[in-house]
Design a protein around this motif. Structure first.
Motif: not given
Length: 169
Positions: A46-71
């Motif tokens: 459960a903790k591994e899955e939670q960490i993986e979900r958190k990792k994916m959330e951070v990754k999505e936020k990062f790429f969203a922020q990167l897109g905004r920065v590029e624009e």
């Protein structure tokens, strides 16, 4: 992974110590150990899955922020170009004229050198011309003197011959 290995080792140790006791009590304890191992493993998963979900959330936020920065970067670039264009609307024309001035300057340099060289040649040629003109004038004067003297001498001879003929006759 290390936690899981440690838990499995603890289970083995408990199993060996319990097998030395009675078999019914050992079975009960073994079941409890298995249950605790399963619950520990499920907690770990459960903790591994939670960490993986958190990792994916951070990754999505990062790429969203990167897109905004590029624009934003593109927008800033456009604004910069507009500002540069507004700063001096005749800038391109000025640069073109400056380039032409530089080009003409490069062309003027050899022309100036050629002009100086030809002026020097002209002065030398003019000086030589003037010297030859003077020499010619002196020679013409000398020729005139010689012609005049020759005429004078021939007239004198003719007069003498005329006197001699007059005295003979």
């Amino acid at each position: 992974m290390q936690e899981r290995e440690q838990q499995l080792q603890l289970m083995r140790i408990k199993n060996t110590s319990h097998s030395n006791r009675g078999s019914s009590a050992a079975d009960q304890e073994e079941r409890e150990d298995e249950d605790s191992a399963r619950s520990a493993l499920s907690v770990f998963r459960a903790k591994e899955e939670q960490i993986e979900r958190k990792k994916m959330e951070v990754k999505e936020k990062f790429f969203a922020q990167l897109g905004r920065v590029e624009e934003e970067s593109k927008r800033l670039s456009l604004v910069k170009q507009e500002l540069e264009g507004m700063a001096d609307p005749t800038r391109k024309e000025i640069e073109a004229i400056r380039k032409r001035i530089d080009s003409v300057n490069r062309q003027l340099k050899p022309l100036g050198q050629s002009c100086i060289k030809k002026e020097k040649e002209y002065k030398e040629t003019l000086e030589a011309f003037n010297e030859k003109t003077k020499e010619k004038a002196l020679l013409v004067n000398r020729l005139m003197e010689l012609v005049a003297e020759s005429e004078r001498l021939r007239m004198k001879k003719l007069e003498e011959l005329s006197k001699t003929i007059d005295s003979l006759g």
